[in-house]
Design a protein around this motif. Structure first.
Motif, PDB file in Angstrom:
ATOM      1  N   LEU A 130       1.247  -1.093  -0.272  1.00  0.00           N
ATOM      2  CA  LEU A 130      -0.035   0.063  -0.154  1.00  0.00           C
ATOM      3  C   LEU A 130       0.888   1.473   0.357  1.00  0.00           C
ATOM      4  O   LEU A 130       1.758   1.563   0.949  1.00  0.00           O
ATOM      5  CB  LEU A 130      -0.735  -0.222   1.014  1.00  0.00           C
ATOM      6  N   PHE A 131       0.393   2.500  -0.080  1.00  0.00           N
ATOM      7  CA  PHE A 131       1.612   3.171  -1.018  1.00  0.00           C
ATOM      8  C   PHE A 131       0.831   4.084  -0.207  1.00  0.00           C
ATOM      9  O   PHE A 131      -0.280   5.058  -0.629  1.00  0.00           O
ATOM     10  CB  PHE A 131       1.318   3.790  -2.249  1.00  0.00           C
ATOM     11  N   HIS A 132       1.470   5.176   0.936  1.00  0.00           N
ATOM     12  CA  HIS A 132       0.903   6.041   2.161  1.00  0.00           C
ATOM     13  C   HIS A 132       0.868   7.506   0.776  1.00  0.00           C
ATOM     14  O   HIS A 132       1.610   8.029  -0.579  1.00  0.00           O
ATOM     15  CB  HIS A 132       2.127   7.133   2.562  1.00  0.00           C
ATOM     16  N   ASN A 133      -0.172   7.997   0.932  1.00  0.00           N
ATOM     17  CA  ASN A 133      -0.351   9.752  -0.264  1.00  0.00           C
ATOM     18  C   ASN A 133      -0.957   9.067  -1.358  1.00  0.00           C
ATOM     19  O   ASN A 133      -1.009   9.802  -2.245  1.00  0.00           O
ATOM     20  CB  ASN A 133       0.896  10.325  -0.377  1.00  0.00           C
ATOM     21  N   LYS A 134      -0.926   7.814  -2.164  1.00  0.00           N
ATOM     22  CA  LYS A 134      -1.896   7.330  -2.901  1.00  0.00           C
ATOM     23  C   LYS A 134      -3.043   6.145  -1.952  1.00  0.00           C
ATOM     24  O   LYS A 134      -3.094   5.671  -1.782  1.00  0.00           O
ATOM     25  CB  LYS A 134      -0.857   7.065  -3.527  1.00  0.00           C
ATOM     26  N   GLN A 135      -4.124   6.305  -3.675  1.00  0.00           N
ATOM     27  CA  GLN A 135      -5.306   4.995  -3.152  1.00  0.00           C
ATOM     28  C   GLN A 135      -4.975   4.019  -3.890  1.00  0.00           C
ATOM     29  O   GLN A 135      -5.583   4.008  -4.812  1.00  0.00           O
ATOM     30  CB  GLN A 135      -6.558   5.579  -3.774  1.00  0.00           C
ATOM     31  N   LEU A 136      -4.006   3.787  -4.498  1.00  0.00           N
ATOM     32  CA  LEU A 136      -3.467   2.381  -5.359  1.00  0.00           C
ATOM     33  C   LEU A 136      -2.886   1.303  -3.746  1.00  0.00           C
ATOM     34  O   LEU A 136      -1.814   1.397  -3.202  1.00  0.00           O
ATOM     35  CB  LEU A 136      -2.291   3.414  -5.668  1.00  0.00           C
ATOM     36  N   GLY A 137      -2.586   0.229  -4.260  1.00  0.00           N
ATOM     37  CA  GLY A 137      -2.075  -0.669  -3.989  1.00  0.00           C
ATOM     38  C   GLY A 137      -1.844  -1.821  -4.884  1.00  0.00           C
ATOM     39  O   GLY A 137      -2.266  -1.834  -6.503  1.00  0.00           O
ATOM     40  N   ILE A 138      -1.063  -2.465  -4.594  1.00  0.00           N
ATOM     41  CA  ILE A 138      -0.352  -3.851  -4.949  1.00  0.00           C
ATOM     42  C   ILE A 138      -0.189  -4.694  -4.688  1.00  0.00           C
ATOM     43  O   ILE A 138      -0.284  -4.999  -3.469  1.00  0.00           O
ATOM     44  CB  ILE A 138       0.298  -3.808  -6.286  1.00  0.00           C
ATOM     45  N   ALA A 139      -0.465  -6.136  -5.570  1.00  0.00           N
ATOM     46  CA  ALA A 139       0.068  -7.936  -4.659  1.00  0.00           C
ATOM     47  C   ALA A 139       1.186  -8.380  -5.518  1.00  0.00           C
ATOM     48  O   ALA A 139       0.853  -8.134  -7.099  1.00  0.00           O
ATOM     49  CB  ALA A 139      -1.218  -8.523  -4.856  1.00  0.00           C
ATOM     50  N   TYR A 140       1.528  -8.650  -4.108  1.00  0.00           N
ATOM     51  CA  TYR A 140       2.659  -9.258  -5.031  1.00  0.00           C
ATOM     52  C   TYR A 140       2.633 -10.791  -4.540  1.00  0.00           C
ATOM     53  O   TYR A 140       2.689 -11.304  -3.498  1.00  0.00           O
ATOM     54  CB  TYR A 140       4.306  -8.849  -4.885  1.00  0.00           C
ATOM     55  N   ASP A 141       3.247 -11.909  -5.929  1.00  0.00           N
ATOM     56  CA  ASP A 141       3.455 -13.319  -5.430  1.00  0.00           C
ATOM     57  C   ASP A 141       4.051 -13.488  -4.601  1.00  0.00           C
ATOM     58  O   ASP A 141       4.594 -13.805  -5.225  1.00  0.00           O
ATOM     59  CB  ASP A 141       2.497 -14.040  -6.826  1.00  0.00           C
ATOM     60  N   THR A 142       3.738 -14.042  -3.391  1.00  0.00           N
ATOM     61  CA  THR A 142       4.726 -14.643  -2.909  1.00  0.00           C
ATOM     62  C   THR A 142       4.200 -15.621  -2.102  1.00  0.00           C
ATOM     63  O   THR A 142       4.327 -16.071  -0.805  1.00  0.00           O
ATOM     64  CB  THR A 142       5.436 -13.174  -1.572  1.00  0.00           C
ATOM     65  N   LEU A 143       3.499 -16.341  -2.318  1.00  0.00           N
ATOM     66  CA  LEU A 143       3.380 -17.945  -1.601  1.00  0.00           C
ATOM     67  C   LEU A 143       3.710 -18.899  -2.000  1.00  0.00           C
ATOM     68  O   LEU A 143       4.404 -19.129  -2.814  1.00  0.00           O
ATOM     69  CB  LEU A 143       1.841 -18.313  -2.751  1.00  0.00           C
ATOM     70  N   ASP A 144       3.664 -19.806  -0.650  1.00  0.00           N
ATOM     71  CA  ASP A 144       4.752 -20.501  -0.493  1.00  0.00           C
ATOM     72  C   ASP A 144       3.789 -21.247   0.285  1.00  0.00           C
ATOM     73  O   ASP A 144       3.848 -21.342   1.526  1.00  0.00           O
ATOM     74  CB  ASP A 144       6.027 -20.313   0.595  1.00  0.00           C
ATOM     75  N   VAL A 145       3.490 -22.816  -0.409  1.00  0.00           N
ATOM     76  CA  VAL A 145       2.371 -23.641   0.811  1.00  0.00           C
ATOM     77  C   VAL A 145       2.963 -25.080   0.274  1.00  0.00           C
ATOM     78  O   VAL A 145       3.899 -25.501  -0.435  1.00  0.00           O
ATOM     79  CB  VAL A 145       0.993 -23.651  -0.249  1.00  0.00           C
ATOM     80  N   GLN A 146       4.449 -25.495   1.102  1.00  0.00           N
ATOM     81  CA  GLN A 146       4.531 -27.015   1.088  1.00  0.00           C
ATOM     82  C   GLN A 146       3.204 -27.972  -0.041  1.00  0.00           C
ATOM     83  O   GLN A 146       2.694 -28.578   1.171  1.00  0.00           O
ATOM     84  CB  GLN A 146       4.713 -28.015   1.976  1.00  0.00           C
ATOM     85  N   LEU A 147       4.221 -28.592  -1.158  1.00  0.00           N
ATOM     86  CA  LEU A 147       2.650 -29.407  -1.253  1.00  0.00           C
ATOM     87  C   LEU A 147       3.748 -30.491  -2.434  1.00  0.00           C
ATOM     88  O   LEU A 147       5.283 -30.410  -2.816  1.00  0.00           O
ATOM     89  CB  LEU A 147       2.170 -28.840  -2.732  1.00  0.00           C
TER      90      LEU A 147
END
Length: 484
Positions: free
Chosen positions: A101-118
């Motif tokens: 989430l960026f301060h002073n902006k109405q914007l966010g991004i999602a970054y793929d960091t998923l790590d599940v042991q399969l």
């Protein structure tokens, strides 16, 4: 304004408050503020769920944020997961991504960091093969899509991401081949997926129950497979695959009854061998469905059709048994189902021992005790072995359930009951549809050309056209229709 419609604020404190409330104040939510290292840059708040995010990826992310001029940060900022609402940020967190989430902006991004042991890619358990590909799908959503792309390296392969479920946003991917798959079929699949109203969608079977044409049928109207090569083969015919997050099975549709007796291994052998094995499976399905009923009808009503020596042998074997043939048959079939289920549910090593003990010791003890006759044990064993040859587990269960009904009809009306049961079954199968495709196609309505590659395994050089069952846009498989 409702929380789900609440836009991200330019104030970091308000965003953190709203996000914490949206996540129900869960204690595994981690929120870290990073201050700008240079004047003119925005501060960044990083949010993730502990246990879902990969620690290595998080460290790389923190280093990238610290060095605002790094190329990795620029790639991250160009992420397709742009966020504008609090609900979107909460959903991305639940899916295992890290939210910035960026301060002073109405914007966010999602970054793929998923790590599940399969588990790693292994040979399919339910669709083992002697020859051909040994790779099978796993519970990893990304790996399953990668396996499909690996087996079908084509730019025409089209993957459409979506989610279903109100509370749990279960990830789906609708896979098709552009220029081959009929757009009307693809549109119908999306429409039915959009109409799933459930709060929680546990897996692929729930989705199947919602989108099939007939929700009350015993027969499978959608194919489930663990094999990437089988999925690619279906895609090349104009069918559609649905990959479900967390499931090692991929759904293929439309699906017709005779496809349940096909395996991708048929095309790994010479077409004479492949055709013979495919015909044998069809015969085994008939044996598994009708043999117990045929035995009951014969010994109960139709003695005159049995040769005298064989009839004397059957009579002498049944003499110490106090029960009629139908009771014998039902008791043996039920006992066989119990042993089969016990062998499946118990640990692999113990399950095999249970099956052997049940088949040999209990069967022999039942004969010696005069509970069942030896010929009934042979009939039950042959019926069970015949059903083991069926590659589709769903059809296997269906055949085993139908045999109980056929045996009951045979005990009431003899061969007439069996014929009546077969007629009712064929009538019912003819009434079913799988996404508009007749379930008994190409046998009913009859199409000799299509039946040539469904009932038997036709040579590849004679298979230059795609089946018309699924209305593909491109009918010819080979360039200019030439055989290669």
């Amino acid at each position: 304004m409702e929380a789900d419609d609440q836009l991200l604020s330019s104030s970091p404190d308000i965003n953190k408050k709203w996000l914490t409330e949206k996540m129900r104040h869960t204690e595994d939510l981690v929120i870290i503020d990073f201050q700008a290292v240079k004047e003119g840059q925005d501060d960044i708040t990083v949010c993730y769920l502990r246990g879902l995010a990969d620690e290595t990826k998080l460290r790389e992310l923190e280093l990238s944020i610290s060095d605002r001029n790094s190329s990795s940060l620029q790639r991250m900022l160009s992420s397709k997961y742009k966020l504008h609402k609090i609900a979107e940020a909460a959903t991305e967190l639940a899916l295992g991504r890290t939210v910035l989430l960026f301060h002073n902006k109405q914007l966010g991004i999602a970054y793929d960091t998923l790590d599940v042991q399969l588990r790693n890619v292994e040979e399919p358990v339910s669709e083992a093969s002697v020859k051909g590909s040994r790779s099978g799908f796993t519970e990893s959503f990304r790996n399953n899509l990668a396996l499909i792309r690996y087996h079908c390296p084509s730019p025409d392969l089209m993957v459409e991401y979506r989610s279903t479920g109100i509370i749990t946003k279960l990830g789906l991917a609708v896979v098709s081949i552009g220029g081959v798959t009929n757009p009307s079929l693809l549109k119908e699949v999306h429409r039915r997926l959009d109409e799933i109203p459930g709060d929680l969608v546990p897996g692929d079977n729930t989705i199947e129950e919602w989108i099939v044409d007939n929700q009350g049928t015993l027969l499978p109207l959608i194919e489930s497979t663990e094999r990437p090569d089988r999925v690619v083969g279906g895609l090349l015919e104009g069918r559609i695959a649905i990959v479900v997050q967390g499931s090692p099975f991929v759904m293929m549709l439309p699906f017709v009854f005779l496809q349940a007796f096909q395996v991708s291994e048929d095309y790994a052998w010479n077409y004479y061998i492949g055709s013979s094995i495919r015909i044998m499976r069809l015969l085994c399905a008939i044996i598994g469905m009708l043999l117990p009923g045929f035995y009951v009808a014969t010994v109960t009503f139709h003695h005159e059709l049995v040769p005298t020596p064989l009839l004397q042998s059957i009579a002498s074997a049944k003499e110490p048994v106090p029960f009629p043939a139908v009771v014998e048959s039902f008791s043996m079939m039920i006992a066989f189902e119990i042993m089969r289920e016990a062998g499946v549910r118990m640990p692999k090593q113990v399950g095999q021992a249970v099956s052997i003990v049940g088949a040999l010791i209990l069967g022999q003890a039942a004969v010696q005790a005069g509970i069942v006759s030896p010929i009934m044990v042979i009939v039950a064993a042959l019926t069970g072995i015949a059903t083991f040859t069926l590659p589709s587990t769903a059809i296997n269960y269906v055949i085993r359930m139908i045999q109980f009904g056929m045996t009951l009809l045979a005990s009431l009306m003899g061969y007439v009951g069996i014929v009546a049961g077969v007629i009712m079954l064929m009538t019912y199968l003819s009434s079913l549809r799988s996404f508009g495709v007749p379930y008994l196609s190409p046998a009913a309505p009859f199409d000799f050309e299509l039946l040539g590659d469904i009932a038997i395994r036709r040579p590849s050089t004679f298979n230059s056209k795609r089946p018309t069952l699924f209305h593909p846009l491109r009918r010819l498989r080979y360039r200019n229709g030439a055989k290669k």
